[in-house]
Design an enzyme around this catalytic site. Structure first.
Site, mmCIF file in Angstrom:
data_model
loop_
_atom_site.group_PDB
_atom_site.id
_atom_site.type_symbol
_atom_site.label_atom_id
_atom_site.label_comp_id
_atom_site.label_asym_id
_atom_site.label_seq_id
_atom_site.Cartn_x
_atom_site.Cartn_y
_atom_site.Cartn_z
ATOM 1 N N HIS A 40 -57.303 76.733 5.056
ATOM 2 C CA HIS A 40 -56.883 75.681 5.991
ATOM 3 C C HIS A 40 -55.648 74.908 5.572
ATOM 4 C CE1 HIS A 40 -60.075 75.488 9.048
ATOM 5 N NE2 HIS A 40 -60.767 76.134 8.123
ATOM 6 N N LYS B 36 -54.644 60.820 14.557
ATOM 7 C CA LYS B 36 -55.034 61.840 13.585
ATOM 8 C C LYS B 36 -55.260 61.141 12.256
ATOM 9 C CE LYS B 36 -51.053 63.944 14.481
ATOM 10 N NZ LYS B 36 -51.380 65.338 14.680
ATOM 11 N N ARG B 37 -55.787 61.875 11.241
ATOM 12 C CA ARG B 37 -55.926 61.268 9.932
ATOM 13 C C ARG B 37 -54.573 60.709 9.469
ATOM 14 N NH1 ARG B 37 -60.415 62.266 6.783
ATOM 15 N NH2 ARG B 37 -59.440 60.722 5.436
ATOM 16 N N THR C 94 -54.881 70.734 15.759
ATOM 17 C CA THR C 94 -55.631 71.069 16.970
ATOM 18 C C THR C 94 -55.484 69.978 18.023
ATOM 19 O OG1 THR C 94 -57.606 70.198 15.875
ATOM 20 C CG2 THR C 94 -57.355 72.602 15.963
ATOM 21 N N LYS D 55 -48.306 63.939 7.589
ATOM 22 C CA LYS D 55 -48.348 63.829 9.053
ATOM 23 C C LYS D 55 -47.313 62.830 9.579
ATOM 24 C CE LYS D 55 -53.290 65.114 9.497
ATOM 25 N NZ LYS D 55 -53.392 66.139 10.553
ATOM 26 N N LYS E 44 -55.189 69.831 22.316
ATOM 27 C CA LYS E 44 -55.962 68.974 23.228
ATOM 28 C C LYS E 44 -55.025 68.203 24.161
ATOM 29 C CE LYS E 44 -59.152 68.111 19.391
ATOM 30 N NZ LYS E 44 -59.394 67.146 18.289
#
Ligand code: PLP
Length: 811
Positions: A356, A544-545, A652, A550, A656
């Site tokens: 992952h 998101k986290r 992901t 990120k 969405k």
């Protein structure tokens, strides 16, 4: 599918209520109404569940077991009703009893047994396996406390325990007759008998593993699969709890506590690894219980272990459940008398592994001493696996000691879990095309050259049943009206929606639907934080986290830049924007927590600045989880997917958002690339460095953050604002972020990508002003989102990796 009409449902519900509560429905509390509905639905499901299990057993279908340390299910009621095909009947029946279904659904606690994307993926996969009629099971841990509850207090994250079982869980069934025993510690006695080595584990501590089963209902196909989560309990005869006199009492309490600790709480680290002994214990606990119960069931159902790999596929979700490999070896050899060679062949053919992440800090490796001490027999098996593997490497790579050392399973005092997973599996996959290529080219290059055919890609997906049908009913309705209903079972059929992208009446409808979803979210935000937002502003969303790679910080710097521009020129002509953030930081992740503080401080400053506040607003929503995601995503205009290229394996939430008609602001990272390939460059906003540039900097150096900053007056201004008191009277407060960017040379190239990011947002501004263009782009995104349904992903796993049988061929 359940055939039931409104009146029968009403009667069933009233009967169930009396049975459970023995009182008047009209006086009941919402919680007891919810519990009644849950119990009733479970009754409906149980019969189908038994039938499915019976069919699997009779057909001797190949079973898939998806092992995952995390399952981020969210709420189950709404989606179970949807998949059973009775959500409308149920809503109408309850209406007549003056009960509102939506508010009952909202009472359910999220089942938050996961950190983020990895755990949510496992949940989407369960839904797709059941909906495609694949005999598939989940296997994990029933944590008493899930992922912590995030509170924002004075702008900072505060963690509270997630006591999700507080009011019980109507979905699970405790299976007291299916317990297993897991053994820790002790020693291994070796002797030989008739020329065969015997290994006896002695002086160990036993832990009882108790399974709790949750039904996983397929979409209108009568299939109910099983998610089995294990809970750790003391074995009552291990110590005599009644014997105070023998001085065993304290020891007994100690034992009880140490056992219960195993399934007490989920580790709140995402893409980060800490070598904690309890975590290793958790991993072996659920893996051992899971593998033992698979074998027990297999034998009870008449299976011959020689053909185990033809009838069972075990999937290893990231390295966390890798001990499946030595545990299966142990049982086959020590308990079932197989030779090493036969056990090895069966194990390898049974297991498959998904990687992952390529983040170095996430790669699991356990200190040999800790490992040996906790799992002595498993360690011996890994040692032998390593010995045999290295022997093969010596023969192939004569004299290349560096390479052999790099590839070994045990080296430098550590057991390397990814290496174990690769050599013990017949398939290794990444989760998006770019990620799988980087694995082959860089992170796992040695293994790829050694086993070229093991490596493959399976781009992630999301279940469109939760992320479209359930969370966006109005958009679902529009799709049904325009392209019919086939997309529900065949999500790729959404492509035919593209021919409506140009039609003005469809664009109008898309606009209205989005506006309604935005109004709903505005209401949620008003109720939760008391902030009033403008539904006609661009909802610009990053949820998101919180993680440096990120790059929430890049987004924050951009907002700071707009604010400075507005302070200089309050009449600047921009489309009003609402910047929406949500996400949790790992409790020990200092920079991530600072980033939250920065965003909340920016929000505080901007939202009360009367000069500019009709132009921009900033919202940080607390406690991001699946249910909040279901509220936020259908309301988004713009989806921020801005990770440093090469760092986000897939993502992901990008999928969405796209499925709900948001346009994507994206770096060419993870599955963003595949989204771009689907919709074309005109229907996405791409910015930032490419893969080659990033990999080149990481490999050869040469990046200079000071230089980038000094050559751009905007960057000079906003980095300065981090330390000059603009966003906090405490000038030290954001200094760590400033230093991260400048003193420590900006590991994730935030400054480097800033200019390109700003320019891409100028393109957003321009596109949004053309209402028809924007809705056309949204329509094209929706039309091309079907390929990102996890039904497609699971179909690929089932055919290319698991060799599954299908009860129904839906694709
Ligand atoms: C989908 C999802 C994620 C994953 O989001 P990414 O942006 O892909 O990291 C995390 N948390 C929740 C609650 C989700 O629903």
């Amino acid at each position: 599918m359940i055939n039931i009409d409104k009146n029968t449902f009403k009667k069933d519900y009233e009967k169930k209520f009396i049975e459970m509560h023995g009182s008047e429905l009209s006086l009941a509390s919402p919680q007891s109404k919810y519990e009644t509905l849950g119990a009733l639905i479970r009754d409906y499901v149980v019969e189908m569940w038994l039938n499915t299990t019976r069919r699997y057993n009779e057909n001797h279908d190949k079973q898939v077991y998806y092992f995952s340390m995390e399952f981020l299910l969210g709420r189950l009621l709404g989606n179970t009703l949807l998949n059973l095909g009775i959500r409308d009947v149920c809503r109408d029946a309850l209406d007549e009893l003056n009960i509102d279904l939506d508010s009952l659904e909202d009472l359910e606690q999220d089942q938050g047994l996961g950190n983020g994307g990895l755990g949510r993926l496992a949940a989407c996969f369960l839904d797709s396996m059941a909906s495609l009629g694949i005999p598939g099971n989940g296997c994990g841990i029933r944590y008493k406390y899930g992922f912590f509850e995030q509170k924002i207090i004075e702008g900072s994250q505060v963690e509270a325990p997630d006591n999700w079982l507080r009011s019980g869980n109507v979905w699970e069934i405790r299976k007291a007759d299916k317990v297993e025993v897991v053994k820790f510690g002790g020693e291994v006695k070796v002797d030989s008998f008739n020329g065969r080595m015997n290994f006896t584990h002695i002086n160990y501590e036993s832990v009882l593993a108790v399974p709790y089963d949750t039904p996983v209902v397929g979409y209108e196909n009568d299939v109910v699969n099983t998610l089995r989560l294990w809970s750790a309990e003391p074995i009552s005869n291990e110590f005599d709890f009644s014997s105070f006199s023998r001085g065993e009492f304290l020891k007994a309490i100690e034992y009880k506590n140490s056992v219960e600790a195993i399934s007490q709480v989920l580790y709140p680290e995402d893409s980060f690894y800490e070598g904690k002994r309890l975590r290793l214990k958790q991993q072996y606990f659920f893996v051992s219980a899971g593998v033992q119960s698979i074998i027990r069931h297999y034998k009870n159902n008449g299976g011959n272990l020689k053909n185990f790999d033809e009838k069972v596929a075990i999937h290893i979700n990231d390295t966390h459940p890798t001990l499946v490999i030595p545990e299966l070896m142990r049982i086959l050899m020590d308990e079932e008398g197989f030779s090493w060679e036969d056990a090895w062949r069966i194990t390898k053919n049974t297991c498959a592994y998904t990687n992952h992440t390529i983040l170095a800090e996430a790669l699991e490796k356990w200190p040999v001493d800790m490992f040996k001490n906790l799992l002595p027999r498993i360690y011996m098996i890994i040692e032998e696996m390593n010995r045999r593997f290295c022997e093969k490497l010596w023969n192939k790579y004569i004299g290349q000691w560096d390479k052999i050392h790099r590839m070994a399973v045990i080296a430098d005092g550590y057991v390397k879990m990814a290496h174990l997973a690769i050599i013990g599996s017949h398939s290794v996959n990444g989760v998006a095309k770019l990620h799988s290529e980087i694995l082959k080219k860089q992170e796992m290059a040695d293994f790829y050259y050694y086993y070229p055919r093991k490596f493959n890609n399976k781009t992630n997906g999301i279940t469109h049943r939760r992320w479209l049908l359930k969370s966006n009913p109005q958009l679902t309705e529009l799709l049904k009206e325009t392209i019919g209903t086939s997309f529900i079972k065949h999500p790729m059929d959404m492509e035919s929606f593209e021919s409506y992208a140009d039609k003005e009446h469809v664009q109008e409808r898309l606009y209205e639907i989005k506006r309604n979803n935005k109004l709903k979210l505005a209401e949620v935000i008003k109720n939760k934080q008391g902030i009033i937002i403008d539904p006609d502003s661009i909802f610009d969303v990053q949820v998101k986290r919180i993680h440096a790679y990120k790059r929430q910080l890049l987004n924050a710097l951009r907002i700071m830049n707009i604010y400075s521009d507005l302070l200089e020129n309050p009449n600047m002509d921009i489309v009003p924007r609402t910047f929406i953030f949500a996400g949790k930081a790992a409790p020990g992740y200092f920079l991530a927590k600072k980033t939250i503080e920065l965003i909340t401080s920016i929000a505080e400053k901007i939202n009360k600045d009367t000069l500019i506040r009709d132009k921009i607003k900033v919202v940080f929503l607390e406690n991001y989880n699946v249910s909040l995601a279901e509220d936020i995503i259908p309301a988004a205009d713009l989806s921020e997917q801005i990770s440093t290229t090469t760092k986000e394996a897939s993502g992901t939430s990008n999928m969405k958002f796209m499925m709900n008609g948001a346009l994507t602001m994206a770096t060419l990272d993870g599955a963003n690339i595949e989204i771009r390939d689907e919709v074309g460059d005109d229907n996405i906003f791409i910015f930032g460095m490419n893969e080659r540039e990033v990999l080149d900097y990481y490999k050869n150096g040469g990046y200079n953050a000071w230089e980038v900053c000094n050559s751009d007056s905007r960057l000079r201004r906003i980095t300065n604002d981090l330390i000059n008191g603009q966003y906090s009277s405490d000038r030290e407060k954001f200094k760590p972020l400033y230093e991260h960017l400048l003193t420590y040379n900006d590991e994730f190239f935030v400054l480097k990508d800033f200019d390109s990011y700003i320019k891409a947002h100028e393109r957003v501004d321009k596109a949004y002003r053309d209402k028809h263009l924007w809705q056309k782009m949204a329509a094209i995104n929706i039309a091309h989102s079907g390929i990102f349904s996890s039904d497609r992903t699971i179909y690929e796993y089932a055919t290319a990796i698991w060799g599954s049988s299908f009860l129904y061929k839906n694709l």
